[in-house]
Design a protein around this motif. Structure first.
Motif, PDB file in Angstrom:
ATOM      1  N   TRP A   9       3.535  68.196   0.368  1.00 15.47           N
ATOM      2  CA  TRP A   9       4.605  67.406  -0.226  1.00 15.47           C
ATOM      3  C   TRP A   9       4.833  66.104   0.540  1.00 15.47           C
ATOM      4  O   TRP A   9       5.171  65.081  -0.056  1.00 15.47           O
ATOM      5  CB  TRP A   9       5.890  68.216  -0.324  1.00 15.47           C
ATOM      6  CG  TRP A   9       5.782  69.234  -1.414  1.00 15.47           C
ATOM      7  CD1 TRP A   9       5.586  70.566  -1.278  1.00 15.47           C
ATOM      8  CD2 TRP A   9       5.803  68.977  -2.820  1.00 15.47           C
ATOM      9  NE1 TRP A   9       5.491  71.170  -2.510  1.00 15.47           N
ATOM     10  CE2 TRP A   9       5.625  70.215  -3.474  1.00 15.47           C
ATOM     11  CE3 TRP A   9       5.954  67.841  -3.586  1.00 15.47           C
ATOM     12  CZ2 TRP A   9       5.603  70.330  -4.855  1.00 15.47           C
ATOM     13  CZ3 TRP A   9       5.936  67.953  -4.966  1.00 15.47           C
ATOM     14  CH2 TRP A   9       5.756  69.192  -5.583  1.00 15.47           C
ATOM     15  N   THR A  10       4.619  66.129   1.849  1.00 20.20           N
ATOM     16  CA  THR A  10       4.682  64.893   2.619  1.00 20.20           C
ATOM     17  C   THR A  10       3.559  63.956   2.180  1.00 20.20           C
ATOM     18  O   THR A  10       3.759  62.740   2.048  1.00 20.20           O
ATOM     19  CB  THR A  10       4.565  65.183   4.128  1.00 20.20           C
ATOM     20  OG1 THR A  10       5.614  66.078   4.500  1.00 20.20           O
ATOM     21  CG2 THR A  10       4.653  63.922   4.947  1.00 20.20           C
ATOM     22  N   GLY A  11       2.371  64.504   1.940  1.00 22.20           N
ATOM     23  CA  GLY A  11       1.260  63.702   1.440  1.00 22.20           C
ATOM     24  C   GLY A  11       1.543  63.110   0.071  1.00 22.20           C
ATOM     25  O   GLY A  11       1.197  61.952  -0.196  1.00 22.20           O
ATOM     26  N   ILE A  12       2.154  63.889  -0.801  1.00 22.42           N
ATOM     27  CA  ILE A  12       2.517  63.370  -2.124  1.00 22.42           C
ATOM     28  C   ILE A  12       3.516  62.233  -1.986  1.00 22.42           C
ATOM     29  O   ILE A  12       3.396  61.192  -2.653  1.00 22.42           O
ATOM     30  CB  ILE A  12       3.085  64.491  -3.016  1.00 22.42           C
ATOM     31  CG1 ILE A  12       1.968  65.447  -3.427  1.00 22.42           C
ATOM     32  CG2 ILE A  12       3.782  63.927  -4.242  1.00 22.42           C
ATOM     33  CD1 ILE A  12       2.450  66.657  -4.189  1.00 22.42           C
ATOM     34  N   PHE A  13       4.500  62.392  -1.111  1.00 23.50           N
ATOM     35  CA  PHE A  13       5.485  61.344  -0.899  1.00 23.50           C
ATOM     36  C   PHE A  13       4.830  60.080  -0.350  1.00 23.50           C
ATOM     37  O   PHE A  13       5.088  58.972  -0.838  1.00 23.50           O
ATOM     38  CB  PHE A  13       6.589  61.832   0.049  1.00 23.50           C
ATOM     39  CG  PHE A  13       7.560  60.755   0.419  1.00 23.50           C
ATOM     40  CD1 PHE A  13       8.507  60.328  -0.488  1.00 23.50           C
ATOM     41  CD2 PHE A  13       7.503  60.162   1.667  1.00 23.50           C
ATOM     42  CE1 PHE A  13       9.395  59.315  -0.153  1.00 23.50           C
ATOM     43  CE2 PHE A  13       8.386  59.154   2.011  1.00 23.50           C
ATOM     44  CZ  PHE A  13       9.337  58.728   1.099  1.00 23.50           C
ATOM     45  N   CYS A  14       3.971  60.231   0.667  1.00 26.61           N
ATOM     46  CA  CYS A  14       3.298  59.065   1.256  1.00 26.61           C
ATOM     47  C   CYS A  14       2.390  58.378   0.230  1.00 26.61           C
ATOM     48  O   CYS A  14       2.369  57.147   0.124  1.00 26.61           O
ATOM     49  CB  CYS A  14       2.478  59.475   2.480  1.00 26.61           C
ATOM     50  SG  CYS A  14       3.459  59.915   3.904  1.00 26.61           S
ATOM     51  N   GLY A  15       1.643  59.152  -0.522  1.00 26.63           N
ATOM     52  CA  GLY A  15       0.742  58.585  -1.520  1.00 26.63           C
ATOM     53  C   GLY A  15       1.476  57.889  -2.643  1.00 26.63           C
ATOM     54  O   GLY A  15       1.067  56.809  -3.092  1.00 26.63           O
ATOM     55  N   ALA A  84      -2.344  58.487   5.408  1.00 28.57           N
ATOM     56  CA  ALA A  84      -1.488  59.644   5.701  1.00 28.57           C
ATOM     57  C   ALA A  84      -1.476  60.628   4.537  1.00 28.57           C
ATOM     58  O   ALA A  84      -1.483  61.852   4.743  1.00 28.57           O
ATOM     59  CB  ALA A  84      -0.077  59.174   6.021  1.00 28.57           C
ATOM     60  N   ALA A  85      -1.475  60.119   3.312  1.00 29.12           N
ATOM     61  CA  ALA A  85      -1.488  60.989   2.143  1.00 29.12           C
ATOM     62  C   ALA A  85      -2.781  61.801   2.080  1.00 29.12           C
ATOM     63  O   ALA A  85      -2.755  63.014   1.833  1.00 29.12           O
ATOM     64  CB  ALA A  85      -1.316  60.172   0.868  1.00 29.12           C
TER      65      ALA A  85
END
Length: 140
Positions: A9-15, A84-85
């Motif tokens: 979910w952090t990757g989704i947010f960053c992407g 990061a994503a």
């Protein structure tokens, strides 16, 4: 106990933030003022003259410091968020988090790079088309 998929979910947010920044930068940018062609040529001519005189006098040439403007900072933030994503999505996949969330994080990160690459290629194609049409108009 419910498993948490924090990395994915952090990757989704960053992407998604990187993709949003790319779109805003493409549609509303550039944000910093740009020099005119004449101004850039004058700056380059003065720099060449100063470098030539310094070389003839035997002085050491000092490279000019690079200028950081808002557009360059936005490009760096986009690259960092995209990487990061992708990294969060890969690590989330390795840790067996939700595969859809990990795949979406990787997809968002790659789509940012693909969008920028597509913009570069379309600009190159348009430049080649412009050169071809000018050459065709001159030589016919």
């Amino acid at each position: 106990m419910k498993r948490k998929d924090y990395l994915s979910w952090t990757g989704i947010f960053c992407g998604s933030a990187a993709l949003l920044l790319v779109w805003v930068s493409f549609m509303a940018g550039p944000f910093s003022p740009r020099a005119t062609l004449e101004g850039m040529l004058a700056i380059k001519a003065v720099a060449i003259k100063q470098a030539t005189f310094a070389a003839l006098q035997g002085k050491e040439l000092i490279p000019a410091a690079q200028h950081w403007d808002i557009d360059r900072i936005i490009d760096m933030v986009i690259a960092i968020l995209s990487a990061a994503a992708i990294i969060c999505g890969v690590i989330g996949g390795v840790l067996r988090e939700n595969r859809h969330a990990a795949g979406a994080a990787i997809l968002f990160g790659i789509s940012v790079a693909a969008f920028q690459f597509a913009l570069l290629m379309s600009g190159g194609l348009l430049l080649a088309l412009l050169i071809f049409s000018l050459a065709h108009g001159i030589f016919t």
